[in-house]
Motif scaffolding. Sequence first.
Motif, PDB file in Angstrom:
ATOM      1  N   GLY A 169      66.369  55.126  20.007  1.00  0.00           N
ATOM      2  CA  GLY A 169      66.674  53.883  19.314  1.00  0.00           C
ATOM      3  C   GLY A 169      66.882  54.076  17.824  1.00  0.00           C
ATOM      4  O   GLY A 169      67.758  53.441  17.226  1.00  0.00           O
ATOM      5  N   PHE A 170      66.086  54.951  17.238  1.00  0.00           N
ATOM      6  CA  PHE A 170      66.201  55.212  15.801  1.00  0.00           C
ATOM      7  C   PHE A 170      67.602  55.718  15.462  1.00  0.00           C
ATOM      8  O   PHE A 170      68.267  55.205  14.556  1.00  0.00           O
ATOM      9  N   PHE A 171      68.035  56.737  16.191  1.00  0.00           N
ATOM     10  CA  PHE A 171      69.347  57.323  15.909  1.00  0.00           C
ATOM     11  C   PHE A 171      70.488  56.443  16.422  1.00  0.00           C
ATOM     12  O   PHE A 171      71.498  56.259  15.735  1.00  0.00           O
ATOM     13  N   MET A 172      70.310  55.895  17.626  1.00  0.00           N
ATOM     14  CA  MET A 172      71.389  55.127  18.232  1.00  0.00           C
ATOM     15  C   MET A 172      71.640  53.830  17.481  1.00  0.00           C
ATOM     16  O   MET A 172      72.787  53.461  17.211  1.00  0.00           O
ATOM     17  N   GLY A 173      70.559  53.133  17.124  1.00  0.00           N
ATOM     18  CA  GLY A 173      70.718  51.890  16.379  1.00  0.00           C
ATOM     19  C   GLY A 173      71.313  52.121  15.007  1.00  0.00           C
ATOM     20  O   GLY A 173      72.211  51.386  14.565  1.00  0.00           O
ATOM     21  N   GLY A 174      70.830  53.173  14.337  1.00  0.00           N
ATOM     22  CA  GLY A 174      71.359  53.486  13.012  1.00  0.00           C
ATOM     23  C   GLY A 174      72.830  53.861  13.058  1.00  0.00           C
ATOM     24  O   GLY A 174      73.634  53.379  12.242  1.00  0.00           O
TER      25      GLY A 174
ATOM     26  N   ILE B  35      64.884  49.748  17.530  1.00  0.00           N
ATOM     27  CA  ILE B  35      63.502  50.047  17.925  1.00  0.00           C
ATOM     28  C   ILE B  35      62.764  48.758  18.260  1.00  0.00           C
ATOM     29  O   ILE B  35      62.043  48.674  19.257  1.00  0.00           O
ATOM     30  N   ALA B  36      62.951  47.728  17.426  1.00  0.00           N
ATOM     31  CA  ALA B  36      62.298  46.444  17.679  1.00  0.00           C
ATOM     32  C   ALA B  36      62.736  45.851  19.012  1.00  0.00           C
ATOM     33  O   ALA B  36      61.916  45.336  19.784  1.00  0.00           O
ATOM     34  N   SER B  37      64.027  45.934  19.312  1.00  0.00           N
ATOM     35  CA  SER B  37      64.524  45.367  20.572  1.00  0.00           C
ATOM     36  C   SER B  37      63.934  46.093  21.778  1.00  0.00           C
ATOM     37  O   SER B  37      63.645  45.468  22.803  1.00  0.00           O
ATOM     38  N   ASP B  38      63.725  47.411  21.667  1.00  0.00           N
ATOM     39  CA  ASP B  38      63.147  48.179  22.772  1.00  0.00           C
ATOM     40  C   ASP B  38      61.657  47.911  22.930  1.00  0.00           C
ATOM     41  O   ASP B  38      61.177  47.642  24.032  1.00  0.00           O
ATOM     42  N   VAL B  39      60.933  47.983  21.832  1.00  0.00           N
ATOM     43  CA  VAL B  39      59.480  47.810  21.884  1.00  0.00           C
ATOM     44  C   VAL B  39      59.101  46.402  22.342  1.00  0.00           C
ATOM     45  O   VAL B  39      58.132  46.214  23.085  1.00  0.00           O
TER      46      VAL B  39
ATOM     47  N   SER C  89      77.046  56.919  22.201  1.00  0.00           N
ATOM     48  CA  SER C  89      76.953  57.682  23.452  1.00  0.00           C
ATOM     49  C   SER C  89      76.543  59.130  23.225  1.00  0.00           C
ATOM     50  O   SER C  89      75.974  59.769  24.116  1.00  0.00           O
ATOM     51  N   VAL C  90      76.802  59.663  22.042  1.00  0.00           N
ATOM     52  CA  VAL C  90      76.410  61.050  21.739  1.00  0.00           C
ATOM     53  C   VAL C  90      74.898  61.206  21.794  1.00  0.00           C
ATOM     54  O   VAL C  90      74.372  62.224  22.257  1.00  0.00           O
ATOM     55  N   VAL C  91      74.186  60.183  21.332  1.00  0.00           N
ATOM     56  CA  VAL C  91      72.726  60.201  21.351  1.00  0.00           C
ATOM     57  C   VAL C  91      72.200  59.677  22.680  1.00  0.00           C
ATOM     58  O   VAL C  91      71.224  60.195  23.231  1.00  0.00           O
ATOM     59  N   MET C  92      72.869  58.672  23.217  1.00  0.00           N
ATOM     60  CA  MET C  92      72.328  57.953  24.364  1.00  0.00           C
ATOM     61  C   MET C  92      72.421  58.722  25.681  1.00  0.00           C
ATOM     62  O   MET C  92      71.596  58.520  26.569  1.00  0.00           O
ATOM     63  N   THR C  93      73.392  59.612  25.823  1.00  0.00           N
ATOM     64  CA  THR C  93      73.546  60.324  27.094  1.00  0.00           C
ATOM     65  C   THR C  93      72.331  61.187  27.422  1.00  0.00           C
ATOM     66  O   THR C  93      71.756  61.056  28.512  1.00  0.00           O
TER      67      THR C  93
END
Length: 267
Positions: free
Chosen positions: A64-69, A13-17, A105-109
């Motif tokens: 980001g929350f789910f993908m980063g985790g 999240i930090a990297s995106d924001v 990729s499951v979250v990111m797609t």
Amino acid sequence: MGRNLLRGALLRIASDVLGGTAMESVKTRVTTTAENSIQAARGIISAQGIGGLWAGTPSRTIEGFFMGGMFLWASTGTKVYMKQFGASKTMTALAAGLVGGVVQSVVMTPSGMIFTSLNVNRGKPGFENDNALSVCKRVINEKGVLGMYTGLGAMAFRQASNWASRSFFTELARTSFQLSSYGMMGEIASGVAGGLCSCWNTPIETIRVFMQRDVAMGNEAKSFPEYWNDIVDANGVPGLFRGVTPRSIQAIWQTCFMVVVPNVLGV
């Protein structure tokens, strides 16, 4: 487990924001138009103000929350198993990035579908009030739930190769070239090397963007080879590397957050 999930979520999240979302906006526009990075940024800002660079932030934050985790949880778990098998540090990093990328990729797609749609349809008639929810409804109504997973194969391949490369080359720079002996600057330099070296797979990302762009515009997605051939026919091999400049900056940024920081923390 819970600690790594939370760490990964907060880091992503930090990297995106702090800039990652803006880089993604510019990269997507450069990939799908004839503009360069500066022209793309100016076009977005002139149309929607500086905040336009962060269009899609709500969906990116959830993503980001789910993908980063999930990435940090999967990659750290893989490191544990690889170390038990006596793998080298570089091979451990390679495997950790590979597994973490596939899980992502499951979250990111579906998130990528939303983000691509918001960017390619920005300012077009009928899409003025688009948001994450309206994009989901439109795609699901037109293509079904699986429409949100258009480009899953390309996304999984991209994420696996992305993070395997970023983790591997970062660790290679840290250990084989001994950059870690130079303290924090050496760690950051390792991340820069890892991010840059991961951009060899830009053609995969280019095709993923075109796949999701077509679905977002209500068109049928073509196969991976068809997109490849169309792009090469229209723009030559360099066309497959559209957006490589903003993508390389984004890759360095994300590598420093998701690989370098965990390395420093000993995760």
